[in-house]
Design an enzyme around this catalytic site. Structure first.
Site, PDB file in Angstrom:
ATOM      1  N   ASP A   1      57.419  -3.525  -9.390  1.00 15.30           N
ATOM      2  CA  ASP A   1      56.832  -4.789  -8.953  1.00 15.30           C
ATOM      3  C   ASP A   1      57.588  -5.907  -9.656  1.00 15.30           C
ATOM      4  O   ASP A   1      58.040  -5.729 -10.785  1.00 15.30           O
ATOM      5  CB  ASP A   1      55.352  -4.823  -9.329  1.00 15.30           C
ATOM      6  CG  ASP A   1      54.711  -6.158  -8.987  1.00 15.30           C
ATOM      7  OD1 ASP A   1      54.780  -6.554  -7.818  1.00 15.30           O
ATOM      8  OD2 ASP A   1      54.153  -6.795  -9.902  1.00 15.30           O
TER       9      ASP A   1
ATOM     10  N   CYS B   1       0.836  -1.193   0.000  1.00 12.87           N
ATOM     11  CA  CYS B   1       0.000   0.000   0.000  1.00 12.87           C
ATOM     12  C   CYS B   1       0.879   1.255   0.000  1.00 12.87           C
ATOM     13  O   CYS B   1       2.098   1.173   0.087  1.00 12.87           O
ATOM     14  CB  CYS B   1      -0.921   0.009   1.212  1.00 12.87           C
ATOM     15  SG  CYS B   1      -0.015  -0.004   2.782  1.00 12.87           S
TER      16      CYS B   1
END
Length: 921
Positions: free
Chosen positions: A608, A180
């Site tokens: 890295d 609702c």
């Protein structure tokens, strides 16, 4: 005892939850099941502790009825069921004065350092703002503030007020259980009370909630939990593309807008220039139609340019001046506006000799130049947010948990700490956890960057979003949601991106003061000639201009026109465009001028290891044999044993055997022993290939090969023993080998007095072995993925200008934290998005080339700025009439000033183009 109680008035899931919670809270109730459809509650309870009347009374007290239907038909806007949102309808606790909160805003509309400084100053002026840092490339404002004194909405309004725009995130949630209008109101209320949500709109018909929010304050998961907390369900749409990417849409809108502005400007500039200049060069431009020279037509065409492409500069100027801030918009608006106004005056007013010329082309030319710059800027503006999106895209969407001995698939957001998660081979691990059953090889390259899968057994940690390669696993969830390793990496990237760059462009710094100085000089020139110079130097007699006001106005307009920021504005981007183009031709992608500027000052480069200095894929390096066996025989047996394995170490052995064209046979009874090796039967011979532990478990004597194995391990290689029928026949060694040009690149960097550092997650022995081959003296080993950025920060705290070179997702935070991030072209998309420089050819020697390119481009920028500001330093005094007292009638007109301006722009552009002849390799 068990009883069914009729309950009337329940219309939605909130009602369902309220009745369930009310009955469950009673002492003596062991279970309760509520059915909305049947309007009943099935209750199991101890009749000695609680009665059926007590249960009915509790339901009535909760606002529902038992035994009689009294619930009214819902009207639009009225509650169809009792609404009480526990804990949410109370007064919000006011923050204590003196507390500190942090927030980040995405700000669009900034084009130069003056813009970012305006936003920063405006924020700092707000009462309650402790500190503010605005990052122009990432378009983010990071603010620390006292929430008792100022709200985020107030800061947003302050930013919007000075002509910039705060871009918010938007998400669409599917909400279940709404019946609702009161349900939709319930959901809206709970969403709007979440800190960081600016608006929520719930549509009960579609069952969806559209929410605008600031992702630095709240998350979709928090919204979902808030909705579920009041009895409804919430989830992201199955089609994740329905979630809007506001930043991308804002950027695309800006690109379209500036492109349209540029097309209008260019289309009208040509007839305006031809018509405006026909009177000065009738012989050369005799082909130009007479209509183009008509003053009404020129006025109309120029007005179109001023109203549409030029409107942004005047609006920006108005908003800035309204709040006491200035940027490049002001100088552009006054320069173009002055040329436009004097042209209108010359077109429709009789201003006397010297004022019959029109300067419409000057105004349009300036707008076209600046619009071109803004269009290129909008297209090239950073894509840093893409790295975050790609990281988020790596996350698993669902998880399979064990509930009551059965498998249940749920959204990954619903996984809770201590849930038992089951992962099959080939699936992603949804969250972090500890293995409780099974063993497997886990591909963690997407997180750690290391290519060799890691064996996982009971009590080992598994990382969310990594890939399960072989066996099935059960593990207990330890970190979920924002606590997972990938989520922490995402947070690190965001934090690094939000930090302000330490170096700003030279042109932006000077331009911030240049704007005010030019206007002061223009006014000073006007007042001097109006009150002093006109009579003292007999201007009326010598120039024929009878009005001191018109002569003084001509001087001040000429000062504004001659000091137009075109040359200053082109000085940096022209060199950057040529420099970045030169880099692209040589396989080096550079994301803007700031990267070039920072690269110039690098004194430390961190590499890295895996995939950057090394190839990132294991290769066979050594074969050791015992007496009576050959290298080819040992390799062929080892390859046959590993033929059925998908382990990268086994694949390296098989590949080496295939390259030698050895006979690789099929084996029988293949068995992979997790973490130790393989066992197979080859021509009725029992073959073992693997670690010392595997040999010890099978009572195999390895003394004859042990010394060679220790030597290879000291060199950082993975050595595997090969035995046949319990006898050692040799060993094979596999390692991630160096790239061809790694050593050469490191040596040349040392020759440039740049310190080289290697960072890796490998153990110290393996890391030192690789570093010694390259001549690298400083090694950072056993560094966890989330700690790489911290190591970069430590180097920066030593006063170093640090570049980080990497290729994995785990490198993204470090690439962003570093002063300059350099990603290898063969690396992950996330690494390349997080970096400022991408080496397409995957050649480490291009690191040196990028440094040379940086030095060359920065030299050009400095030369361009010298010419641009040198031109203004010379041109402004000339325009102000400094020669008039000494050489009679020498006054530079706005028309001549525009020509000087064009020449300065051409000289800057030409000087930049000379870089195309230079070599960077």
């Amino acid at each position: 005892m068990k009883a069914d109680i009729k309950v009337y008035g329940m219309t939605c899931m909130h009602c369902h939850k309220r009745v369930t919670d009310t009955i469950s809270a009673l002492e003596g109730v062991s279970s309760v099941e509520v059915s909305l459809e049947d309007e009943k509650a099935s209750v199991e309870f101890d009749a000695d502790i609680v009665s059926i009347e007590d249960i009915k009374r509790s339901v009535t007290d909760a606002g529902y009825e038992v035994g009689e239907d009294i619930c009214p038909v819902p009207d639009e806007g009225n509650a169809a069921c009792p609404i009480v949102i526990d804990g949410l309808m109370q007064e919000e606790a006011k923050p204590e004065p003196g507390s500190v909160a942090e927030i980040a805003f995405k700000v669009s509309g900034m084009h130069c350092s003056a813009c970012s400084q305006n936003v920063e100053r405006t924020l700092k002026k707000q009462e309650g703002v402790i500190s503010a840092s605005v990052n122009l490339p990432t378009e983010r404002a990071a603010v620390s503030y006292d929430p008792a004194l100022i709200k985020p909405e107030d800061m947003e309004k302050a930013i919007d007020a000075i002509g910039y725009h705060v871009v918010k995130d938007r998400v669409v949630l599917e909400v279940g259980g709404m019946k609702c209008a009161a349900c939709s109101q319930n959901v809206e209320k709970v969403l709007n009370r979440i800190n960081g949500v600016s608006s929520a709109n719930v549509n009960i018909t579609t069952g969806r909630a559209q929410v605008e929010y600031n992702s630095s304050q709240t998350s979709v998961d928090e919204m979902r939990k808030a909705i579920e907390g009041i009895g409804y369900s919430a989830s992201l749409p199955a089609d994740r593309q329905e979630t809007e990417d506001r930043e991308r849409k804002e950027r695309e809108q800006e690109i379209r807008q500036q492109r349209n502005n540029l097309l209008i400007s260019v289309a009208l500039l040509i007839p305006i220039m031809l018509g405006n200049m026909k009177g000065m060069f009738p012989g050369v431009l005799g082909f130009t139609p007479d209509i183009f020279s008509d003053r009404n037509v020129l006025f109309l065409l120029t007005t179109i340019v001023m109203l549409f492409p030029g409107r942004q500069f005047f609006v920006g100027t108005y908003r800035g001046l309204k709040h006491g801030v200035t940027d490049m918009n002001l100088l552009i608006a006054t320069g173009t506006g002055a040329a436009y106004v004097i042209s209108i005056a010359a077109s429709y007013l009789d201003l006397g000799p010297g004022y019959e010329h029109l300067y419409y082309d000057t105004a349009v030319m300036l707008i076209t130049f600046i619009t071109l710059g803004r269009y290129l800027e909008a297209r090239a503006k950073g894509r840093t947010s893409e790295s975050i999106k790609k990281l988020i895209g790596l996350q698993a969407k669902t998880a399979r948990i064990i509930v009551g001995g059965e498998e249940k698939e749920i959204p990954v957001e619903d996984v809770q700490v201590d849930d038992i998660v089951f992962v099959r081979p080939g699936e992603k691990v949804p969250v972090d956890g500890v293995v409780i059953e099974g063993s497997s090889a886990m591909d963690e390259s997407m997180i750690t960057g290391e290519s060799i899968p890691v064996e996982k057994n009971v009590d080992d940690m598994v990382i969310g979003s990594t890939l399960n390669k072989s066996g099935a696993l059960k593990f207990r969830a330890t970190n979920v949601g924002v606590d997972t390793a990938l989520a922490r990496i995402i947070e690190l990237v965001e934090n690094a991106q939000n930090s302000k760059a330490p170096i700003q462009r030279i042109a932006d710094v000077v331009a911030g003061h240049f704007i005010l100085v030019v206007h002061v000089l223009a006014l000073a020139a006007f007042f001097f000639w109006y009150f002093i110079g006109y009579e003292r130097f007999d201007v009326g007699i010598n120039s024929g201009i009878a009005s001191p006001f018109l002569f003084s106005l001509l001087i001040s307009i000429t000062v504004l026109v001659i000091s137009c920021p075109c040359a200053v504005g082109l000085a940096t981007p022209a060199a950057i465009m040529v420099g970045t183009g030169k880099g692209a031709e040589n396989g080096i992608l550079i994301k803007g001028g700031e990267a070039l500027e920072r690269t110039l000052k690098i004194d430390t480069i961190v590499f890295d290891k895996t995939g950057t200095l090394t190839k990132g894929k294991p290769e066979l390096t050594d074969i050791m044999i015992t007496s009576g066996h050959s290298e080819d025989e040992v390799l062929a047996i080892a390859a046959s044993a590993e033929k059925g394995s998908e382990h990268p170490l086994g694949e390296a052995i098989v590949k080496a055997a295939e390259e030698k064209e050895l006979d690789i046979k099929s084996v029988e009874h293949f068995n992979s022993i997790a973490g130790h090796g393989v066992e197979a039967t080859l021509d009725d011979n029992r073959i073992l290939l693997g670690t010392r532990k595997l040999m010890e478990d099978n009572d195999v004597d390895i003394s004859s090969i042990n010394a060679d194995m220790e030597r290879l391990e000291y060199e950082g290689k993975t050595a595997m023993i090969v035995t046949m029928n319990g006898q050692t026949i040799g060993l094979v060694a596999v390692a991630d080998t160096l790239k061809e040009n790694s050593k050469e690149a490191v040596e040349k960097l040392h020759n440039m007095d740049i310190e080289v550092v290697m960072i890796t997650g490998d153990n110290r022995r393996t890391a030192d072995a690789i570093a010694s081959q390259l001549g690298i003296k400083r090694v950072l080993s056993q560094v966890l993925p989330g700690d790489k950025a911290s190591e970069i920060k430590k180097l920066q705290e030593e006063g170093r200008i640090v570049a980080m070179v990497g290729d994995g997702i785990n490198d993204a935070p470090a690439l962003t934290q570093s002063d300059i991030g350099i990603a290898m072209g063969a690396g992950t998309d996330v690494a390349m998005e997080s970096a400022q420089i991408v080496l397409i050819k995957n050649d480490l020697r291009d690191v040196l080339a990028s440094i040379r390119l940086s030095r060359m481009t920065m030299n050009k920028i400095k030369q361009n700025l010298f010419w641009a500001f040198g031109y203004n330093s010379l041109g402004i005094p000339l325009a102000a009439g400094i020669l008039y007292p000494f050489i009679t009638k020498i006054v530079i007109s706005p028309e001549l000033a525009a020509a000087f301006m064009a020449m300065s722009s051409i000289s800057v552009t030409t000087n930049s183009l000379l870089m195309k002849r230079s070599r960077i390799k």
